[in-house]
Design an enzyme around this catalytic site. Sequence first.
Site, PDB file in Angstrom:
ATOM      1  N   GLU A 128       2.981  -0.373  -0.729  1.00 59.74           N
ATOM      2  CA  GLU A 128       2.303   0.828  -1.215  1.00 59.74           C
ATOM      3  C   GLU A 128       2.942   1.356  -2.489  1.00 59.74           C
ATOM      4  OE1 GLU A 128      -0.364   2.195   0.754  1.00 59.74           O
ATOM      5  OE2 GLU A 128      -0.708   3.168  -1.175  1.00 59.74           O
ATOM      6  N   ASP A 129       2.122   1.647  -3.455  1.00 59.95           N
ATOM      7  CA  ASP A 129       2.546   2.338  -4.682  1.00 59.95           C
ATOM      8  C   ASP A 129       3.694   1.627  -5.407  1.00 59.95           C
ATOM      9  OD1 ASP A 129       0.499   3.962  -4.013  1.00 59.95           O
ATOM     10  OD2 ASP A 129       1.633   5.828  -3.987  1.00 59.95           O
ATOM     11  N   ARG A 138       5.293   3.776  -8.621  1.00 58.59           N
ATOM     12  CA  ARG A 138       4.014   4.341  -9.111  1.00 58.59           C
ATOM     13  C   ARG A 138       3.438   5.162  -7.966  1.00 58.59           C
ATOM     14  NH1 ARG A 138      -0.286   4.774  -6.867  1.00 58.59           N
ATOM     15  NH2 ARG A 138      -1.397   2.821  -6.943  1.00 58.59           N
ATOM     16  N   ASN A 175      -5.609   9.823  -7.902  1.00 58.55           N
ATOM     17  CA  ASN A 175      -4.924  10.860  -7.129  1.00 58.55           C
ATOM     18  C   ASN A 175      -3.676  11.342  -7.860  1.00 58.55           C
ATOM     19  OD1 ASN A 175      -6.627  10.605  -4.805  1.00 58.55           O
ATOM     20  ND2 ASN A 175      -5.624   8.649  -4.411  1.00 58.55           N
ATOM     21  N   ASN A 234     -11.110   6.914  -0.562  1.00 55.44           N
ATOM     22  CA  ASN A 234      -9.659   6.751  -0.486  1.00 55.44           C
ATOM     23  C   ASN A 234      -9.362   5.633   0.491  1.00 55.44           C
ATOM     24  OD1 ASN A 234      -6.842   7.252   0.521  1.00 55.44           O
ATOM     25  ND2 ASN A 234      -7.000   8.877  -1.008  1.00 55.44           N
ATOM     26  N   TYR A 280      -1.196  14.173   3.463  1.00 47.51           N
ATOM     27  CA  TYR A 280      -1.622  13.039   2.617  1.00 47.51           C
ATOM     28  C   TYR A 280      -2.019  13.628   1.276  1.00 47.51           C
ATOM     29  CZ  TYR A 280      -3.917   8.511   1.826  1.00 47.51           C
ATOM     30  OH  TYR A 280      -4.285   7.287   1.318  1.00 47.51           O
ATOM     31  N   LYS A 304       1.170   7.913   4.951  1.00 49.30           N
ATOM     32  CA  LYS A 304       0.283   6.794   5.305  1.00 49.30           C
ATOM     33  C   LYS A 304       0.416   6.477   6.798  1.00 49.30           C
ATOM     34  CE  LYS A 304      -1.261   5.523   1.092  1.00 49.30           C
ATOM     35  NZ  LYS A 304      -2.614   5.170   0.685  1.00 49.30           N
ATOM     36  N   ASP A 324      -1.855  -2.266  -0.190  1.00 48.12           N
ATOM     37  CA  ASP A 324      -2.912  -1.271   0.036  1.00 48.12           C
ATOM     38  C   ASP A 324      -3.608  -0.868  -1.259  1.00 48.12           C
ATOM     39  OD1 ASP A 324      -4.361   0.670   1.504  1.00 48.12           O
ATOM     40  OD2 ASP A 324      -2.956   2.210   0.867  1.00 48.12           O
ATOM     41  N   ASP A 325      -2.857  -0.749  -2.344  1.00 46.53           N
ATOM     42  CA  ASP A 325      -3.464  -0.276  -3.598  1.00 46.53           C
ATOM     43  C   ASP A 325      -4.412  -1.316  -4.183  1.00 46.53           C
ATOM     44  OD1 ASP A 325      -2.023   2.305  -3.926  1.00 46.53           O
ATOM     45  OD2 ASP A 325      -0.342   0.935  -3.701  1.00 46.53           O
TER      46      ASP A 325
HETATM   47  N1  NAI Z   1      -8.541   6.527  -4.105  1.00 44.88           N
HETATM   48  C1  NAI Z   1      -7.731   5.568  -3.719  1.00 44.88           C
HETATM   49  O1  NAI Z   1      -7.819   5.072  -2.590  1.00 44.88           O
HETATM   50  C2  NAI Z   1      -6.702   5.032  -4.643  1.00 44.88           C
HETATM   51  C3  NAI Z   1      -6.431   5.638  -5.823  1.00 44.88           C
HETATM   52  N2  NAI Z   1      -5.480   5.121  -6.656  1.00 44.88           N
HETATM   53  C4  NAI Z   1      -5.211   5.852  -7.886  1.00 44.88           C
HETATM   54  O2  NAI Z   1      -5.536   5.051  -8.980  1.00 44.88           O
HETATM   55  C5  NAI Z   1      -4.714   5.382 -10.070  1.00 44.88           C
HETATM   56  C6  NAI Z   1      -4.207   4.114 -10.733  1.00 44.88           C
HETATM   57  O3  NAI Z   1      -3.449   3.350  -9.842  1.00 44.88           O
HETATM   58  P1  NAI Z   1      -2.933   1.886 -10.281  1.00 44.88           P
HETATM   59  O4  NAI Z   1      -4.072   1.007 -10.616  1.00 44.88           O
HETATM   60  O5  NAI Z   1      -2.012   1.399  -9.247  1.00 44.88           O
HETATM   61  O6  NAI Z   1      -2.123   2.273 -11.606  1.00 44.88           O
HETATM   62  P2  NAI Z   1      -1.695   1.370 -12.816  1.00 44.88           P
HETATM   63  O7  NAI Z   1      -0.659   2.127 -13.530  1.00 44.88           O
HETATM   64  O8  NAI Z   1      -1.414  -0.011 -12.328  1.00 44.88           O
HETATM   65  O9  NAI Z   1      -3.007   1.294 -13.735  1.00 44.88           O
HETATM   66  C7  NAI Z   1      -3.510   2.333 -14.493  1.00 44.88           C
HETATM   67  C8  NAI Z   1      -4.530   1.760 -15.457  1.00 44.88           C
HETATM   68  O10 NAI Z   1      -5.217   2.825 -16.092  1.00 44.88           O
HETATM   69  C9  NAI Z   1      -5.299   2.542 -17.475  1.00 44.88           C
HETATM   70  N3  NAI Z   1      -5.428   3.788 -18.233  1.00 44.88           N
HETATM   71  C10 NAI Z   1      -4.462   4.676 -18.552  1.00 44.88           C
HETATM   72  N4  NAI Z   1      -4.966   5.660 -19.314  1.00 44.88           N
HETATM   73  C11 NAI Z   1      -6.283   5.386 -19.479  1.00 44.88           C
HETATM   74  C12 NAI Z   1      -7.340   6.023 -20.174  1.00 44.88           C
HETATM   75  N5  NAI Z   1      -7.138   7.145 -20.855  1.00 44.88           N
HETATM   76  N6  NAI Z   1      -8.562   5.451 -20.143  1.00 44.88           N
HETATM   77  C13 NAI Z   1      -8.785   4.309 -19.468  1.00 44.88           C
HETATM   78  N7  NAI Z   1      -7.814   3.673 -18.774  1.00 44.88           N
HETATM   79  C14 NAI Z   1      -6.581   4.194 -18.780  1.00 44.88           C
HETATM   80  C15 NAI Z   1      -4.031   1.787 -17.799  1.00 44.88           C
HETATM   81  O11 NAI Z   1      -4.166   1.056 -19.003  1.00 44.88           O
HETATM   82  C16 NAI Z   1      -3.923   0.902 -16.576  1.00 44.88           C
HETATM   83  O12 NAI Z   1      -4.719  -0.238 -16.762  1.00 44.88           O
HETATM   84  C17 NAI Z   1      -3.635   6.316  -9.527  1.00 44.88           C
HETATM   85  O13 NAI Z   1      -3.954   7.642  -9.874  1.00 44.88           O
HETATM   86  C18 NAI Z   1      -3.744   6.172  -8.042  1.00 44.88           C
HETATM   87  O14 NAI Z   1      -3.447   7.365  -7.364  1.00 44.88           O
HETATM   88  C19 NAI Z   1      -4.793   3.977  -6.370  1.00 44.88           C
HETATM   89  C20 NAI Z   1      -5.001   3.341  -5.193  1.00 44.88           C
HETATM   90  C21 NAI Z   1      -5.957   3.849  -4.225  1.00 44.88           C
HETATM   91  C1  PYR Z   2      -4.472   6.498  -2.186  1.00 45.41           C
HETATM   92  C2  PYR Z   2      -3.455   5.663  -2.784  1.00 45.41           C
HETATM   93  O1  PYR Z   2      -3.003   4.703  -2.183  1.00 45.41           O
HETATM   94  C3  PYR Z   2      -2.968   5.960  -4.103  1.00 45.41           C
HETATM   95  O2  PYR Z   2      -3.469   6.871  -4.760  1.00 45.41           O
HETATM   96  O3  PYR Z   2      -2.050   5.256  -4.530  1.00 45.41           O
HETATM   97 MG    MG Z   3      -1.250   3.972  -2.986  1.00 44.59          MG
END
Ligand code: NAI
Ligand code: PYR
Ligand code: MG
Length: 520
Positions: free
Chosen positions: A272-273, A183, A445, A490, A130, A201, A295-296
């Site tokens: 997912e993603d 993504r 991540n 996460n 993962y 996953k 999930d996201d």
């Molecule tokens: N820990 C967890 O369980 C999860 C973590 N994530 C992580 O969250 C991140 C984003 O995922 P999504 O929302 O799906 O992506 P997304 O691409 O839909 O959104 C990214 C957002 O970040 C903003 N952004 C970009 N650069 C920035 C900056 N310098 N300052 C402030 N905001 C900025 C963008 O404008 C956009 O609104 C990824 O790295 C993903 O791995 C996502 C889902 C679950």
């Molecule tokens: C953990 C997860 O779903 C992500 O980073 O997109």
């Molecule tokens: Mg994800």
Amino acid sequence: MWSQARFAASRLSRSRRLFSSAIPGPCIVHKRGADILHDPWFNKDTGFPLTERDRLGLRGLLPPRVISFEQQYARFMESYRSLEKNTKGQPDSIAALAKWRILNRLHDRNETLYYRVLIDNIKDFAPTIYTPTVGLVCQNYSGLFRRPRGMYFSAKDKGEMMSMIYNWPAQQVDMIVLTDGSRILGLGDLGVQGIGIPIGKLDMYVAAAGINPQRILPVMLDVGTNNQRLLEDRLYLGLRQPRLEGEEYLSIVDEFMEAVFTRWPKAIVQFEDFQMKWAFETLERYRKRFCMFNDDIQGTAGVALAGLLGTVRAQGRSLADFPNQKIVVVGAGSAGLGVLSMAVQAVARMTGKAETAARNFFLLDKDGLVTKERKNLDPAAAPFAKDPGQIVGLREGASLLEVVKKVKPDVLLGLSGVGGVFSEEVLKALHESDSSKPAIFAMSNPTMNAECTAADAFKHAGENIVFASGSPFENVNLGNGKVGHVNQANNMYLFPGIGLGASISGARFITDGMLQAAAE
Ligand SMILES: NC(=O)C1=CN([C@@H]2O[C@H](COP(=O)(O)OP(=O)(O)OC[C@H]3O[C@@H](n4cnc5c(N)ncnc54)[C@H](O)[C@@H]3O)[C@@H](O)[C@H]2O)C=CC1
Ligand SMILES: CC(=O)C(=O)O
Ligand SMILES: [Mg+2]
């Protein structure tokens, strides 16, 4: 100790209990001879006893000595530990990929042994199967590819999916994780190479929720990629065309969903993603027709809300104080907006006042603080956009540093996908916040995309913080015998439970209320 037969039997009886209506009888192997040895669902390697070797046409196809399941397990762990030792000192990515390869080879060969070692060593192996290693695997998928896993539906399969779905060898599938690779973690569009994410996953579903590994299905929906590097890579294994858009795109997802639920009406599909626009659109399109969730958006929100509520408790306050927490969310994508909308629902429920529920929440994206003055404000972000009249001293597009200095938040939560945006100045400003114990959730991540490292958080924001990250960090040695404890925020802590709960309850849909309850 366990034995392979006992493990398989307990797995079967557990899944019988869970899915009694779906399982018609004991698992019967219809294969013989080499076909069994080449099938990871049934292969026991040198563990087949002589009676089974006779019955299944295996005599002579294996070395004569029977090696028990326990011995095979010990031999694998010995190889793994020596690989770990031998790769010490090598670059992190080489060591990480070596660990992934040895586990993947076992997965390809003998699933019973694979899942046993995974379940017993989940803390050690989760970072490999993962995040973070799975991200590296996806980036290098074309080079690492040896055998396919899961199913691949592409734009070229339009009109064929209803028959293709019957190519999957399992009679019953309970859990599907679907991606279009647009993504992948914070790594962007990885096209067909994103298949590593559904695989990882679903491994968590087996290891953490006890889902029968013969009833899971990772799926890649390949509608092309906009990643120029991949389009020019002669080894790229996906469609070499730009991504489909609009109705063309949706018609492919529609066809896939119809095919899945025609063959397996009780399946659950986890999206997912998917890039943000399709994440929200597909959730709205399917959530009242099929048993599915994103999930996201929803899994992440559930885990984040659990963490936010836990933070209130860690601050020594009562849960009823949650509505007073000032929370700054950095990242207005599918994950950040999902978290905010669930947090707002929770506050609305606690206070009974929906209109003011978002009052203490602040949202930033790549252009800074989101306010109602934002040009082309995304409708999904609109409910969290601040009214400039209500935020004295802050303007549209204010920087994160300005916001933290002015708001003095209790929680700084990052879902931006951008490594290091919680800079030294930002963390030091948080140190001056009003909170007795501020929380930093660097949830992006993989590791290199985390908004800050655990060490930097404790160094600059002080020792009295709650820290959680999307990918794992080691606890931080603060000196004088003190330890800065690191938590993982996460969605892996939630989605296996969502899928399992929906399955055993026979839920037809997955509602926001279920996710709220799971978070609480
Ligand atoms: N820990 C967890 O369980 C999860 C973590 N994530 C992580 O969250 C991140 C984003 O995922 P999504 O929302 O799906 O992506 P997304 O691409 O839909 O959104 C990214 C957002 O970040 C903003 N952004 C970009 N650069 C920035 C900056 N310098 N300052 C402030 N905001 C900025 C963008 O404008 C956009 O609104 C990824 O790295 C993903 O791995 C996502 C889902 C679950
Ligand atoms: C953990 C997860 O779903 C992500 O980073 O997109
Ligand atoms: Mg994800």
